[in-house]
Scaffold this active site. Structure first.
Site, PDB file in Angstrom:
ATOM      1  N   LYS A 136      29.264  90.516  55.519  1.00  0.00           N
ATOM      2  CA  LYS A 136      29.072  91.900  55.927  1.00  0.00           C
ATOM      3  C   LYS A 136      30.245  92.755  55.432  1.00  0.00           C
ATOM      4  CE  LYS A 136      25.306  91.386  58.452  1.00  0.00           C
ATOM      5  NZ  LYS A 136      24.038  92.101  58.169  1.00  0.00           N
ATOM      6  N   ASP A 138      26.311  92.526  52.362  1.00  0.00           N
ATOM      7  CA  ASP A 138      25.414  93.436  53.078  1.00  0.00           C
ATOM      8  C   ASP A 138      26.234  94.572  53.666  1.00  0.00           C
ATOM      9  OD1 ASP A 138      23.489  94.708  54.546  1.00  0.00           O
ATOM     10  OD2 ASP A 138      22.991  93.007  55.821  1.00  0.00           O
ATOM     11  N   GLU A 151      22.853  94.135  49.904  1.00  0.00           N
ATOM     12  CA  GLU A 151      21.824  94.746  50.746  1.00  0.00           C
ATOM     13  C   GLU A 151      22.237  96.153  51.172  1.00  0.00           C
ATOM     14  OE1 GLU A 151      20.173  92.484  54.030  1.00  0.00           O
ATOM     15  OE2 GLU A 151      20.957  90.628  53.135  1.00  0.00           O
ATOM     16  N   ASP A 162      16.854  97.188  52.336  1.00  0.00           N
ATOM     17  CA  ASP A 162      16.631  96.577  53.649  1.00  0.00           C
ATOM     18  C   ASP A 162      16.161  97.639  54.640  1.00  0.00           C
ATOM     19  OD1 ASP A 162      16.628  95.181  56.021  1.00  0.00           O
ATOM     20  OD2 ASP A 162      18.724  94.631  55.993  1.00  0.00           O
ATOM     21  N   LYS A 170      11.942  92.112  57.156  1.00  0.00           N
ATOM     22  CA  LYS A 170      12.220  91.685  58.522  1.00  0.00           C
ATOM     23  C   LYS A 170      11.003  92.031  59.366  1.00  0.00           C
ATOM     24  CE  LYS A 170      17.242  92.327  58.263  1.00  0.00           C
ATOM     25  NZ  LYS A 170      18.398  93.151  58.708  1.00  0.00           N
TER      26      LYS A 170
END
Length: 369
Positions: A162, A190, A216, A241, A265
Protein backbone atom coordinates in the site's frame (compact mmCIF):
# COMPACT_ATOMS: atom_id res chain seq x y z
CA UNK A 1 -38.69 -23.46 -5.18
CA UNK A 2 -39.37 -20.41 -3.01
CA UNK A 3 -37.40 -18.37 -0.50
CA UNK A 4 -39.02 -18.81 2.90
CA UNK A 5 -36.52 -17.27 5.31
CA UNK A 6 -33.51 -14.96 5.27
CA UNK A 7 -31.11 -14.49 8.18
CA UNK A 8 -28.70 -11.54 8.34
CA UNK A 9 -25.83 -11.71 10.83
CA UNK A 10 -23.32 -9.07 11.90
CA UNK A 11 -20.08 -10.65 13.13
CA UNK A 12 -17.18 -8.26 13.83
CA UNK A 13 -13.75 -9.91 13.43
CA UNK A 14 -10.72 -8.47 15.17
CA UNK A 15 -7.64 -8.15 12.96
CA UNK A 16 -4.21 -9.43 13.95
CA UNK A 17 -2.82 -5.92 13.33
CA UNK A 18 -4.28 -2.68 11.94
CA UNK A 19 -4.91 -2.68 8.21
CA UNK A 20 -3.92 0.74 6.90
CA UNK A 21 -4.31 2.32 3.46
CA UNK A 22 -4.31 5.89 2.17
CA UNK A 23 -8.09 5.80 2.67
CA UNK A 24 -8.38 4.59 6.23
CA UNK A 25 -7.35 2.64 9.32
CA UNK A 26 -9.07 -0.60 10.38
CA UNK A 27 -8.69 -2.73 13.50
CA UNK A 28 -11.83 -4.81 12.85
CA UNK A 29 -13.61 -6.35 9.89
CA UNK A 30 -17.36 -5.79 10.12
CA UNK A 31 -18.65 -8.87 8.33
CA UNK A 32 -22.30 -9.22 7.34
CA UNK A 33 -23.46 -12.75 6.49
CA UNK A 34 -26.69 -13.51 4.63
CA UNK A 35 -28.28 -16.97 4.78
CA UNK A 36 -31.16 -17.65 2.40
CA UNK A 37 -33.40 -20.68 3.04
CA UNK A 38 -36.01 -22.30 0.79
CA UNK A 39 -39.10 -24.47 1.09
CA UNK A 40 -37.04 -27.40 -0.28
CA UNK A 41 -34.51 -27.30 2.53
CA UNK A 42 -31.68 -25.72 0.54
CA UNK A 43 -29.61 -22.86 1.96
CA UNK A 44 -27.26 -20.33 0.41
CA UNK A 45 -24.66 -18.21 2.20
CA UNK A 46 -23.18 -14.84 1.23
CA UNK A 47 -21.00 -12.20 2.83
CA UNK A 48 -19.92 -8.59 2.61
CA UNK A 49 -17.68 -6.29 4.63
CA UNK A 50 -18.85 -2.73 3.91
CA UNK A 51 -16.33 0.03 3.32
CA UNK A 52 -17.62 3.50 4.27
CA UNK A 53 -14.98 5.29 2.20
CA UNK A 54 -15.37 3.14 -0.95
CA UNK A 55 -18.98 2.00 -1.25
CA UNK A 56 -20.46 4.35 1.33
CA UNK A 57 -21.87 1.63 3.58
CA UNK A 58 -21.43 0.58 7.20
CA UNK A 59 -22.56 -2.55 8.98
CA UNK A 60 -25.47 -0.52 10.41
CA UNK A 61 -26.70 0.52 6.93
CA UNK A 62 -26.23 -3.05 5.73
CA UNK A 63 -28.51 -4.37 8.45
CA UNK A 64 -31.22 -1.79 7.67
CA UNK A 65 -31.06 -2.21 3.90
CA UNK A 66 -30.62 -5.96 4.27
CA UNK A 67 -34.02 -6.19 5.93
CA UNK A 68 -35.55 -4.25 3.03
CA UNK A 69 -33.95 -6.56 0.46
CA UNK A 70 -34.96 -9.67 2.38
CA UNK A 71 -38.62 -8.64 2.49
CA UNK A 72 -38.58 -8.04 -1.26
CA UNK A 73 -37.05 -11.45 -2.01
CA UNK A 74 -39.38 -13.58 0.12
CA UNK A 75 -41.40 -16.08 -1.95
CA UNK A 76 -39.14 -15.52 -4.98
CA UNK A 77 -37.43 -18.42 -6.73
CA UNK A 78 -33.74 -18.06 -5.77
CA UNK A 79 -32.67 -19.61 -9.07
CA UNK A 80 -34.02 -16.64 -11.04
CA UNK A 81 -30.91 -14.63 -10.26
CA UNK A 82 -31.33 -11.99 -12.97
CA UNK A 83 -34.86 -11.26 -11.77
CA UNK A 84 -33.78 -11.16 -8.13
CA UNK A 85 -30.93 -8.75 -8.91
CA UNK A 86 -33.49 -6.53 -10.65
CA UNK A 87 -35.77 -6.72 -7.60
CA UNK A 88 -32.95 -5.55 -5.34
CA UNK A 89 -32.20 -2.72 -7.75
CA UNK A 90 -35.80 -1.53 -7.54
CA UNK A 91 -35.75 -1.60 -3.75
CA UNK A 92 -32.85 0.81 -3.44
CA UNK A 93 -30.11 2.42 -5.52
CA UNK A 94 -26.45 1.63 -4.81
CA UNK A 95 -25.70 -0.25 -1.59
CA UNK A 96 -23.46 -2.57 -3.58
CA UNK A 97 -21.94 -4.20 -0.53
CA UNK A 98 -25.08 -5.61 1.08
CA UNK A 99 -26.48 -6.51 -2.33
CA UNK A 100 -23.34 -8.55 -2.99
CA UNK A 101 -23.97 -10.66 0.11
CA UNK A 102 -27.46 -11.52 -1.14
CA UNK A 103 -26.15 -12.14 -4.66
CA UNK A 104 -23.47 -14.58 -3.45
CA UNK A 105 -26.03 -16.43 -1.34
CA UNK A 106 -28.32 -16.76 -4.37
CA UNK A 107 -25.49 -18.23 -6.45
CA UNK A 108 -24.46 -20.59 -3.64
CA UNK A 109 -28.04 -21.81 -3.32
CA UNK A 110 -28.62 -22.10 -7.09
CA UNK A 111 -25.48 -24.15 -7.66
CA UNK A 112 -26.46 -26.43 -4.76
CA UNK A 113 -29.83 -26.93 -6.45
CA UNK A 114 -27.94 -28.40 -9.41
CA UNK A 115 -25.50 -30.26 -7.12
CA UNK A 116 -22.52 -28.52 -8.71
CA UNK A 117 -19.58 -26.55 -7.35
CA UNK A 118 -20.12 -22.87 -8.08
CA UNK A 119 -17.38 -22.73 -10.74
CA UNK A 120 -19.07 -25.60 -12.64
CA UNK A 121 -22.49 -23.96 -12.28
CA UNK A 122 -20.95 -20.87 -13.89
CA UNK A 123 -19.55 -22.94 -16.76
CA UNK A 124 -15.95 -23.01 -15.53
CA UNK A 125 -13.43 -25.75 -14.81
CA UNK A 126 -10.32 -26.16 -12.69
CA UNK A 127 -7.54 -25.54 -15.21
CA UNK A 128 -5.18 -23.11 -13.50
CA UNK A 129 -3.12 -22.75 -10.33
CA UNK A 130 -4.00 -19.79 -8.13
CA UNK A 131 -1.60 -18.01 -5.79
CA UNK A 132 -2.61 -15.07 -3.64
CA UNK A 133 -0.44 -12.10 -2.84
CA UNK A 134 -0.02 -10.87 0.74
CA UNK A 135 -0.49 -7.18 1.56
CA UNK A 136 1.84 -4.77 3.34
CA UNK A 137 -0.05 -1.86 4.92
CA UNK A 138 0.92 1.79 4.83
CA UNK A 139 3.21 2.61 7.74
CA UNK A 140 6.64 3.72 8.81
CA UNK A 141 9.29 2.79 6.25
CA UNK A 142 11.12 0.41 8.57
CA UNK A 143 7.89 -1.39 9.47
CA UNK A 144 6.90 -1.77 5.82
CA UNK A 145 10.27 -3.31 4.96
CA UNK A 146 10.02 -5.67 7.94
CA UNK A 147 6.49 -6.69 6.93
CA UNK A 148 7.59 -7.35 3.33
CA UNK A 149 10.44 -9.54 4.58
CA UNK A 150 8.00 -11.47 6.79
CA UNK A 151 5.79 -12.06 3.74
CA UNK A 152 8.77 -13.44 1.85
CA UNK A 153 9.90 -15.60 4.77
CA UNK A 154 6.37 -17.04 5.04
CA UNK A 155 6.78 -18.41 1.53
CA UNK A 156 4.75 -15.95 -0.52
CA UNK A 157 6.33 -14.88 -3.78
CA UNK A 158 3.90 -12.00 -4.40
CA UNK A 159 3.35 -9.00 -2.16
CA UNK A 160 1.07 -6.01 -2.59
CA UNK A 161 2.32 -2.84 -0.94
CA UNK A 162 0.00 0.00 0.00
CA UNK A 163 1.27 3.44 -1.01
CA UNK A 164 -0.27 6.89 -1.46
CA UNK A 165 1.38 8.85 1.37
CA UNK A 166 3.35 11.16 -0.92
CA UNK A 167 5.46 10.68 -4.02
CA UNK A 168 8.89 11.05 -2.49
CA UNK A 169 8.22 8.82 0.51
CA UNK A 170 6.40 6.17 -1.53
CA UNK A 171 9.28 5.89 -3.99
CA UNK A 172 11.73 5.57 -1.12
CA UNK A 173 9.60 2.90 0.57
CA UNK A 174 9.19 0.77 -2.54
CA UNK A 175 12.88 1.09 -3.33
CA UNK A 176 13.78 -0.08 0.16
CA UNK A 177 11.35 -2.99 -0.05
CA UNK A 178 12.68 -4.08 -3.44
CA UNK A 179 16.24 -4.01 -2.13
CA UNK A 180 15.25 -6.00 0.96
CA UNK A 181 13.21 -8.77 -0.74
CA UNK A 182 15.40 -9.11 -3.84
CA UNK A 183 14.54 -9.35 -7.50
CA UNK A 184 12.68 -12.68 -7.47
CA UNK A 185 9.64 -11.51 -5.49
CA UNK A 186 6.76 -9.94 -7.39
CA UNK A 187 5.73 -6.53 -6.05
CA UNK A 188 2.40 -4.86 -6.75
CA UNK A 189 1.47 -1.45 -5.41
CA UNK A 190 -1.88 0.08 -4.51
CA UNK A 191 -2.27 3.83 -4.04
CA UNK A 192 -6.00 3.66 -3.20
CA UNK A 193 -6.52 7.04 -4.94
CA UNK A 194 -3.84 8.62 -2.76
CA UNK A 195 -1.88 10.57 -5.41
CA UNK A 196 -2.63 13.67 -7.42
CA UNK A 197 -2.38 13.30 -11.19
CA UNK A 198 1.08 14.85 -11.56
CA UNK A 199 2.24 13.15 -8.39
CA UNK A 200 1.15 9.77 -9.80
CA UNK A 201 3.10 10.34 -13.01
CA UNK A 202 6.19 11.31 -11.02
CA UNK A 203 5.91 8.37 -8.63
CA UNK A 204 5.36 5.75 -11.32
CA UNK A 205 8.20 7.09 -13.46
CA UNK A 206 10.53 7.08 -10.47
CA UNK A 207 9.65 3.46 -9.72
CA UNK A 208 10.44 2.22 -13.24
CA UNK A 209 13.59 0.36 -12.17
CA UNK A 210 11.85 -1.45 -9.28
CA UNK A 211 10.11 -3.98 -11.56
CA UNK A 212 6.57 -3.36 -10.30
CA UNK A 213 3.83 -5.61 -11.73
CA UNK A 214 1.17 -2.90 -11.68
CA UNK A 215 -0.29 -0.02 -9.69
CA UNK A 216 -3.90 -0.04 -8.50
CA UNK A 217 -5.98 3.13 -8.63
CA UNK A 218 -3.23 5.78 -8.56
CA UNK A 219 -5.57 8.82 -8.60
CA UNK A 220 -9.01 9.84 -7.37
CA UNK A 221 -11.80 7.69 -8.80
CA UNK A 222 -13.66 10.74 -10.14
CA UNK A 223 -10.60 11.78 -12.14
CA UNK A 224 -10.88 8.75 -14.40
CA UNK A 225 -10.72 11.03 -17.45
CA UNK A 226 -7.04 11.64 -16.57
CA UNK A 227 -6.25 7.94 -16.68
CA UNK A 228 -5.58 7.63 -20.44
CA UNK A 229 -2.86 10.29 -20.30
CA UNK A 230 -1.39 8.79 -17.13
CA UNK A 231 -1.40 5.34 -18.68
CA UNK A 232 0.41 6.78 -21.70
CA UNK A 233 3.36 8.04 -19.66
CA UNK A 234 3.53 5.40 -16.94
CA UNK A 235 6.20 2.69 -17.24
CA UNK A 236 4.08 0.63 -14.81
CA UNK A 237 0.74 -0.91 -15.77
CA UNK A 238 -2.35 0.82 -14.37
CA UNK A 239 -5.08 -1.25 -12.73
CA UNK A 240 -8.47 0.40 -12.24
CA UNK A 241 -10.10 -0.44 -8.92
CA UNK A 242 -12.37 2.06 -7.18
CA UNK A 243 -13.19 3.66 -10.54
CA UNK A 244 -14.82 0.42 -11.71
CA UNK A 245 -17.93 -0.61 -9.83
CA UNK A 246 -19.87 -2.41 -12.52
CA UNK A 247 -19.79 -3.36 -16.20
CA UNK A 248 -20.82 0.11 -17.30
CA UNK A 249 -17.69 1.55 -15.67
CA UNK A 250 -15.62 -1.25 -17.18
CA UNK A 251 -16.89 -0.57 -20.70
CA UNK A 252 -16.17 3.16 -20.32
CA UNK A 253 -12.58 2.68 -19.16
CA UNK A 254 -11.88 -0.03 -21.72
CA UNK A 255 -13.31 2.02 -24.58
CA UNK A 256 -11.25 5.05 -23.52
CA UNK A 257 -8.04 3.03 -23.13
CA UNK A 258 -7.87 4.26 -19.53
CA UNK A 259 -6.21 1.26 -17.91
CA UNK A 260 -4.24 -1.90 -18.56
CA UNK A 261 -6.05 -4.04 -15.97
CA UNK A 262 -9.21 -4.06 -13.84
CA UNK A 263 -9.71 -5.18 -10.24
CA UNK A 264 -13.07 -6.85 -9.59
CA UNK A 265 -14.43 -6.78 -6.05
CA UNK A 266 -17.83 -8.34 -5.46
CA UNK A 267 -18.56 -5.69 -2.84
CA UNK A 268 -18.23 -3.05 -5.57
CA UNK A 269 -20.05 -4.89 -8.36
CA UNK A 270 -23.06 -5.88 -6.20
CA UNK A 271 -21.96 -9.50 -6.51
CA UNK A 272 -21.28 -12.22 -9.04
CA UNK A 273 -24.01 -11.33 -11.54
CA UNK A 274 -22.45 -8.00 -12.55
CA UNK A 275 -18.90 -9.29 -12.02
CA UNK A 276 -19.57 -11.78 -14.82
CA UNK A 277 -20.50 -8.88 -17.06
CA UNK A 278 -17.20 -7.16 -16.26
CA UNK A 279 -15.41 -10.39 -17.14
CA UNK A 280 -17.18 -10.52 -20.50
CA UNK A 281 -16.19 -6.93 -21.24
CA UNK A 282 -12.56 -7.76 -20.44
CA UNK A 283 -12.61 -10.91 -22.55
CA UNK A 284 -13.50 -8.91 -25.65
CA UNK A 285 -10.11 -7.14 -25.46
CA UNK A 286 -8.19 -9.85 -23.57
CA UNK A 287 -7.69 -7.55 -20.59
CA UNK A 288 -6.22 -9.04 -17.42
CA UNK A 289 -8.38 -9.03 -14.30
CA UNK A 290 -7.66 -9.23 -10.61
CA UNK A 291 -10.14 -10.67 -8.14
CA UNK A 292 -9.92 -9.02 -4.75
CA UNK A 293 -12.00 -7.78 -1.87
CA UNK A 294 -12.15 -5.67 1.24
CA UNK A 295 -11.73 -7.35 4.65
CA UNK A 296 -14.11 -10.25 4.12
CA UNK A 297 -13.67 -13.79 5.42
CA UNK A 298 -13.57 -17.02 3.40
CA UNK A 299 -17.20 -16.87 2.26
CA UNK A 300 -16.58 -14.07 -0.21
CA UNK A 301 -13.08 -15.17 -1.14
CA UNK A 302 -14.27 -18.71 -1.82
CA UNK A 303 -16.77 -17.18 -4.25
CA UNK A 304 -13.83 -15.28 -5.77
CA UNK A 305 -11.83 -18.48 -6.13
CA UNK A 306 -14.71 -20.16 -7.97
CA UNK A 307 -15.11 -17.11 -10.20
CA UNK A 308 -11.39 -17.23 -11.02
CA UNK A 309 -11.88 -20.59 -12.74
CA UNK A 310 -14.45 -19.22 -15.18
CA UNK A 311 -12.17 -17.09 -17.40
CA UNK A 312 -8.58 -16.94 -18.60
CA UNK A 313 -8.76 -13.17 -18.11
CA UNK A 314 -8.77 -13.73 -14.33
CA UNK A 315 -5.00 -13.68 -13.86
CA UNK A 316 -4.26 -11.93 -10.56
CA UNK A 317 -5.49 -12.86 -7.10
CA UNK A 318 -5.66 -10.77 -3.94
CA UNK A 319 -7.14 -13.34 -1.54
CA UNK A 320 -5.23 -12.63 1.68
CA UNK A 321 -7.87 -10.78 3.71
CA UNK A 322 -9.18 -13.83 5.64
CA UNK A 323 -5.64 -14.31 6.97
CA UNK A 324 -5.73 -10.89 8.66
CA UNK A 325 -8.38 -11.97 11.17
CA UNK A 326 -7.73 -13.53 14.58
CA UNK A 327 -10.79 -15.75 14.19
CA UNK A 328 -12.19 -17.77 11.30
CA UNK A 329 -15.99 -18.04 11.48
CA UNK A 330 -16.18 -20.23 8.35
CA UNK A 331 -16.06 -24.03 8.17
CA UNK A 332 -14.91 -25.38 4.80
CA UNK A 333 -14.43 -23.31 1.66
CA UNK A 334 -11.16 -22.51 -0.04
CA UNK A 335 -7.86 -23.61 1.48
CA UNK A 336 -4.50 -21.87 1.77
CA UNK A 337 -1.48 -23.95 0.86
CA UNK A 338 2.25 -23.47 0.45
CA UNK A 339 3.40 -20.18 -1.06
CA UNK A 340 -0.16 -18.82 -0.86
CA UNK A 341 -1.68 -21.41 -3.19
CA UNK A 342 -5.49 -21.44 -3.19
CA UNK A 343 -7.44 -24.67 -3.70
CA UNK A 344 -11.14 -25.52 -3.68
CA UNK A 345 -13.13 -28.47 -2.43
CA UNK A 346 -15.51 -30.31 -4.77
CA UNK A 347 -18.64 -29.80 -2.72
CA UNK A 348 -21.80 -28.27 -4.18
CA UNK A 349 -22.08 -24.50 -4.13
CA UNK A 350 -19.37 -22.75 -2.15
CA UNK A 351 -18.77 -25.82 0.00
CA UNK A 352 -18.83 -24.01 3.33
CA UNK A 353 -20.93 -22.99 6.32
CA UNK A 354 -20.76 -20.64 9.29
CA UNK A 355 -19.36 -21.94 12.56
CA UNK A 356 -22.30 -22.02 15.04
CA UNK A 357 -19.97 -20.79 17.79
CA UNK A 358 -19.77 -17.39 16.13
CA UNK A 359 -23.53 -17.15 15.64
CA UNK A 360 -24.38 -17.32 19.35
CA UNK A 361 -23.50 -13.69 20.06
CA UNK A 362 -24.05 -12.29 16.58
CA UNK A 363 -26.46 -9.43 15.96
CA UNK A 364 -29.21 -11.04 13.89
CA UNK A 365 -32.19 -10.12 11.73
CA UNK A 366 -34.60 -12.80 10.54
CA UNK A 367 -37.18 -12.19 7.83
CA UNK A 368 -39.57 -15.01 7.01
CA UNK A 369 -42.85 -15.70 5.27
Amino acid sequence: MKITSIDIYHIPRKLTKPFVTSLGYNTQAQSIYVRIKTDQGLEGLGECTPSPYINGETYETCMVVGRMLAKALLDKDPRNIEDNVAVMGKVIYGNTSIKSAFDIALYDLSSKAEDKPLYAFLGGSINKTIYTDYTVSVGASESMVEDALRVKEAGYFITKVKVGKNAEQDVADIGAIREAVGDAMNIRIDANQGWGVEEAAQSLSAMESFNIQYCEEPIKRYKFDFLPALKGVSPIKIMADESVLDHYDAHRLINNASCDLINIKLGKSSGIYKALKIIKAAEKVDMGLQLGGFLESKVLFTANAHLAHTSECCRYYDFDSPLFSLDDPVIGGMKYGDNGQITLTEGAGLGLELDPVFLKNAEKINVRT
